[in-house]
Design an enzyme around this catalytic site. Structure first.
Site, PDB file in Angstrom:
ATOM      1  N   GLY A   7       0.860  -1.401  -0.015  1.00 59.50           N
ATOM      2  CA  GLY A   7      -0.089  -0.002  -0.046  1.00 59.50           C
ATOM      3  C   GLY A   7       0.767   1.147   0.136  1.00 59.50           C
ATOM      4  O   GLY A   7       1.855   1.246   0.788  1.00 59.50           O
ATOM      5  N   ALA A  10      -1.707   7.299   2.095  1.00 56.50           N
ATOM      6  CA  ALA A  10      -1.122   8.231   3.052  1.00 56.50           C
ATOM      7  C   ALA A  10      -0.097   7.751   3.802  1.00 56.50           C
ATOM      8  O   ALA A  10       1.108   8.245   4.183  1.00 56.50           O
ATOM      9  CB  ALA A  10      -2.114   9.106   3.568  1.00 56.50           C
ATOM     10  N   GLY A  12       1.300   4.530   4.282  1.00 60.03           N
ATOM     11  CA  GLY A  12       2.093   3.426   3.571  1.00 60.03           C
ATOM     12  C   GLY A  12       2.973   4.451   2.856  1.00 60.03           C
ATOM     13  O   GLY A  12       4.388   4.154   2.796  1.00 60.03           O
ATOM     14  N   LYS A 206      -6.098   4.411  20.979  1.00 54.31           N
ATOM     15  CA  LYS A 206      -6.468   5.108  19.682  1.00 54.31           C
ATOM     16  C   LYS A 206      -7.796   4.563  19.409  1.00 54.31           C
ATOM     17  O   LYS A 206      -8.572   5.346  18.864  1.00 54.31           O
ATOM     18  CB  LYS A 206      -5.708   4.709  18.607  1.00 54.31           C
ATOM     19  CG  LYS A 206      -5.942   5.403  17.467  1.00 54.31           C
ATOM     20  CD  LYS A 206      -4.846   5.074  16.365  1.00 54.31           C
ATOM     21  CE  LYS A 206      -5.049   5.975  15.274  1.00 54.31           C
ATOM     22  NZ  LYS A 206      -4.525   5.860  14.098  1.00 54.31           N
ATOM     23  N   ASN A 210     -11.722   6.211  18.065  1.00 53.39           N
ATOM     24  CA  ASN A 210     -12.203   5.705  16.627  1.00 53.39           C
ATOM     25  C   ASN A 210     -13.549   5.113  16.633  1.00 53.39           C
ATOM     26  O   ASN A 210     -14.498   5.246  15.692  1.00 53.39           O
ATOM     27  CB  ASN A 210     -11.157   4.643  15.900  1.00 53.39           C
ATOM     28  CG  ASN A 210      -9.999   5.532  15.293  1.00 53.39           C
ATOM     29  OD1 ASN A 210     -10.110   6.418  15.198  1.00 53.39           O
ATOM     30  ND2 ASN A 210      -8.907   4.770  15.271  1.00 53.39           N
ATOM     31  N   ASN A 214     -15.360   8.178  14.389  1.00 54.83           N
ATOM     32  CA  ASN A 214     -15.614   7.738  13.015  1.00 54.83           C
ATOM     33  C   ASN A 214     -17.100   7.322  12.552  1.00 54.83           C
ATOM     34  O   ASN A 214     -17.447   8.109  11.822  1.00 54.83           O
ATOM     35  CB  ASN A 214     -14.671   6.504  12.932  1.00 54.83           C
ATOM     36  CG  ASN A 214     -13.455   6.851  12.541  1.00 54.83           C
ATOM     37  OD1 ASN A 214     -13.088   6.895  11.277  1.00 54.83           O
ATOM     38  ND2 ASN A 214     -12.497   7.087  13.408  1.00 54.83           N
ATOM     39  N   SER A 275     -11.130   9.289   8.922  1.00 56.49           N
ATOM     40  CA  SER A 275     -11.041   8.576   7.734  1.00 56.49           C
ATOM     41  C   SER A 275     -12.347   8.085   7.369  1.00 56.49           C
ATOM     42  O   SER A 275     -12.646   7.695   6.103  1.00 56.49           O
ATOM     43  CB  SER A 275     -10.155   7.460   8.043  1.00 56.49           C
ATOM     44  OG  SER A 275     -10.507   6.585   9.034  1.00 56.49           O
ATOM     45  N   GLU A 287     -14.718   1.543   6.775  1.00 58.22           N
ATOM     46  CA  GLU A 287     -13.793   0.781   7.589  1.00 58.22           C
ATOM     47  C   GLU A 287     -14.672   0.493   9.012  1.00 58.22           C
ATOM     48  O   GLU A 287     -14.387   1.389   9.888  1.00 58.22           O
ATOM     49  CB  GLU A 287     -12.498   1.129   7.870  1.00 58.22           C
ATOM     50  CG  GLU A 287     -11.589   0.344   8.565  1.00 58.22           C
ATOM     51  CD  GLU A 287     -10.201   0.854   8.626  1.00 58.22           C
ATOM     52  OE1 GLU A 287      -9.341  -0.024   8.752  1.00 58.22           O
ATOM     53  OE2 GLU A 287     -10.145   2.001   8.785  1.00 58.22           O
TER      54      GLU A 287
END
Length: 342
Positions: A7, A10, A12, A206, A210, A214, A275, A287
């Protein structure tokens, strides 16, 4: 090290470019426009201070066999994309190859070397049937939490927004020769990469944000500061975080910051889109299961009620289904800078 970065989005792109510029032998395994751009021009990194650096010596391929045996494999794709590459990843393995996973949420290896009553369990929401663990043996894995934010501005062009922390850890909490070697490699590339004795606690810290920010942002089309400053959504996020903390506590996790401090930290990031919101607006599959569904699965496993998380999950899964049926994203423009945070 010979390093394969799967990948070149951003994160990677940021990691691979920095490692290559530090002298490591980096191969990006990518497809499409990114593959063509990196082959032709290398990968360009625009640093936080605006300096432009080009890693021209990197390789790029979409052929795992051609990439060959690696010392280190960095999985720098989203959790729901790992299954699509897992059958090929083994072609990169030699006897001592290490895999660093850079996915958000609960990872497929979570209960490997966990200890206690859940040791060895499969988290089916991120690894249905345990297939990922068979293809990417957890014995090879180092856990990693990604804190930097970056943006893929164009194929082969990455802008580093903020942050340099990539904590690492062995799954059993030991300090091994290999984790110290990878940590040193990352630090040589300009990252802060401490070796932690409990990488799962850092993953939960984290994930704590999320699991709430998210889905709320994806449903409300709002940025982090909007969610944190609007009383109703701030309290909703807090309720979801309290439920997640109850699950984590039953799994032996202690958070090193308070809930209010975690929310204030998100608010300080400003008008940035999560994201999941970016994926929705771009028409990409969000995701969901690694960030939300996995927490619900662990809640059921530990007998913990999660009514607010359950409700958000149901709504965002319906949104995903609607997007699929309509063949595109729900695009509602909002103020704010699109930033990919992994």
């Amino acid at each position: 090290m010979k390093i394969a970065v799967i990948g070149a989005g951003a994160i990677g792109g940021l990691v691979g470019a920095r490692l290559a510029l530090a002298g490591e032998e980096v191969t990006f395994i990518v497809r499409g426009a990114n593959l063509a751009a990196i082959r032709m021009n290398g990968i360009k990194l625009i640093e936080m201070d605006g300096e432009e650096r080009i890693a021209s010596q990197v390789r790029a391929t979409d052929d795992y066999d051609a990439a060959g045996e690696q010392d280190l494999v960095i999985l720098a794709i989203k959790a729901h994309q790992v299954d699509g590459v897992s059958a090929q990843v083994g072609k990169l393995f030699g006897p001592r190859t290490v895999v660093v996973t850079m996915q958000n949420g609960i990872p497929f290896w979570y209960f490997h070397r966990h200890g206690g009553e859940f040791d060895g369990r499969t988290v089916h929401s991120v690894d249905a049937g345990g297939e990922l663990a068979r293809r990417i043996p957890p014995e090879r894995v180092l856990g990693c939490v990604v804190y930097p934010a970056a943006e893929l501005m164009a194929p082969g062009v990455i802008r580093h927004i903020e942050g340099v922390r990539f904590p690492l850890g062995e799954l059993d909490g030991t300090t091994s020769e290999r984790v110290e070697a990878v940590s040193a490699c990352f630090q040589n590339a300009g990252f802060k990469s401490p070796v932690l004795d409990n990488i799962r606690a850092e993953i939960w810290l984290k994930l704590w944000g999320n699991v709430s920010f998210n889905p709320i942002s994806a449903l409300a089309h709002s940025t982090l500061v909007d969610i944190c400053q609007y009383p109703l959504t701030r309290e909703l996020a807090a309720e979801m975080m309290r439920e997640a903390e109850a699950v984590a506590t039953k799994l032996g996790i202690t958070f090193r910051v308070t809930l209010d401090r975690r929310i204030e930290g998100a608010a300080q990031i400003g008008k940035h889109k999560t994201s999941m919101l970016q994926d929705v607006e771009a028409g990409r599959g969000p995701e969901i299961d690694a960030l939300v569904g996995s927490v619900i699965e662990l809640a059921r496993m530990t007998g913990t009620p999660t009514p607010h998380i359950d409700s958000a999950y149901a709504l965002v899964k319906l949104l995903e289904q609607t997007m699929t049926e309509e063949g595109g994203g729900v695009k509602l423009q909002r103020a704010g800078t699109p930033v990919t945070t992994a």
